[in-house]
Design a protein around this motif. Structure first.
Motif, short mmCIF file in Angstrom:
data_model
loop_
_atom_site.label_atom_id
_atom_site.label_comp_id
_atom_site.label_asym_id
_atom_site.label_seq_id
_atom_site.Cartn_x
_atom_site.Cartn_y
_atom_site.Cartn_z
N GLY A 240 -101.24 59.55 53.58
CA GLY A 240 -100.23 59.45 52.53
C GLY A 240 -100.53 60.36 51.36
O GLY A 240 -99.63 61.02 50.83
N ALA B 84 -97.96 59.51 45.47
CA ALA B 84 -98.38 58.59 46.53
C ALA B 84 -98.63 57.21 45.95
O ALA B 84 -99.28 57.06 44.90
N ALA C 240 -98.30 63.64 50.11
CA ALA C 240 -97.81 63.68 48.73
C ALA C 240 -98.30 64.94 48.02
O ALA C 240 -97.52 65.63 47.35
#
Length: 323
Positions: free
Chosen positions: A38, A49, A42
């Protein structure tokens, strides 16, 4: 539109990001169960994130695009619906059709906006068919063929989603993953219920636990015959592969090959090229349509009930193939 992308380790995450931005939306939050994945997504795309689904929902998005392993998606979907946030539910959303049923039931009970990205409905021949129907020139449907054959299963390992090759998680192979687009096309055009006439699945080339090729034939109550072909057998690791949608009626023959499209009509003796739409950019059309429908208070173009019906038909195809 303020959008949260949840489950960004999914291989379609970048495609949805592109579609949101192209359609004038803004991604205001991202999340993934794998925090490192993640954070990488991002950082790569200049996004924020989140540490949890709750944090992403606290950012007050207008729309959530939910992706990820079907082991976890149903629970997250329930959280999103409980927060009363409209949602796009990426497939596969459940390992089994029975596992999807509670999500469908909750969406209906809450009256939630839950769309499913099956964007080939926005391809050029569907637009042309709608125009011919409007003019009274479509004709009686006779047969249709819907083929998507993409590259080898190794692509999913390379994309860190090897769970796609575990049938206990993914629910199947090329038919469940790619063939669902063709199944949805047949359901969209069918007059009355569809039955599975025949089905063949195999993993003759790559020998994975999931099928790398499937061919299904379907018949509707009016006698229209459809075939759906899906595979992981295209000899390239690059995106795309062998794509063709064909529909024949008593007055029209329409062909969509992704990069090109055409329509022949009997009543005026014409064969004309249609403005093409590459399959990958159809997600942009789907997203723009989703934003328009949300603003108008309308239902999604492809509902979770449509997705559930396609999943049920795929179950029937697997049963036929294994009988």
């Amino acid at each position: 539109m303020r959008v949260a992308l949840l489950g960004v380790s999914h291989w379609h995450a970048q495609m949805h990001l592109d579609a949101v931005r192209f359609s004038g939306g803004e991604v205001i939050a991202t999340w993934d169960r794998n925090a490192d994945a993640g954070a990488t997504f991002a950082a790569t795309h200049g996004l924020s994130a989140c540490r949890s689904v709750g944090q992403a929902l606290a950012a007050r998005p207008d729309l959530v695009i939910l992706m990820g392993s079907p082991q976890y998606v149903p629970q997250v979907a329930s959280e999103v619906m409980a927060a009363n946030v409209p949602m796009i539910l990426e497939k596969p959303a459940s390992s089994t059709t029975d596992g999807l049923a509670p999500v469908v039931e909750e969406a209906l009970r809450r009256g939630s906006f839950v769309g499913v990205p099956l964007p080939n409905r926005f391809g050029p021949i569907f637009r042309e068919m709608a125009e011919l129907e409007k003019q009274g020139r479509f004709g009686k449907p006779g047969h249709g063929h819907f083929r998507i054959v993409n590259g080898p299963p190794q692509r999913y390992r390379d994309d860190s989603v090897s769970w796609m090759l575990d049938p206990a998680i993914s629910g199947g192979g090329a038919l469940r993953n790619l063939g669902i687009h063709g199944i949805d096309a047949a359901l969209t055009l069918a007059q009355g219920a569809l039955c599975v006439v025949s089905a063949s699945i195999g993993n003759r080339i790559h020998r994975e636990r999931v099928e790398d090729h499937a061919l299904v034939s379907l018949l509707d109550e009016a006698g229209t015959f459809f075939t759906v072909e899906a595979g992981y057998t295209y000899a390239s690791m690059s995106p795309g592969g062998d794509f063709e949608w064909r529909v024949a009626t008593s007055n029209a023959y329409l062909i969509d090959r992704g990069e090109t499209a055409q329509c022949a009509t009997l009543d005026d003796g014409s064969v004309r090229a249609l403005p093409p739409e590459p399959p990958n950019t159809r997600y942009r059309l789907f997203m723009a349509d989703t934003f328009d429908r949300m603003r108008a208070g309308a239902s999604p173009a492809v509902s979770i009930q449509d997705y559930h019906l396609a999943m049920q038909l795929i179950d029937m195809a697997y049963e036929k193939a294994n009988s």
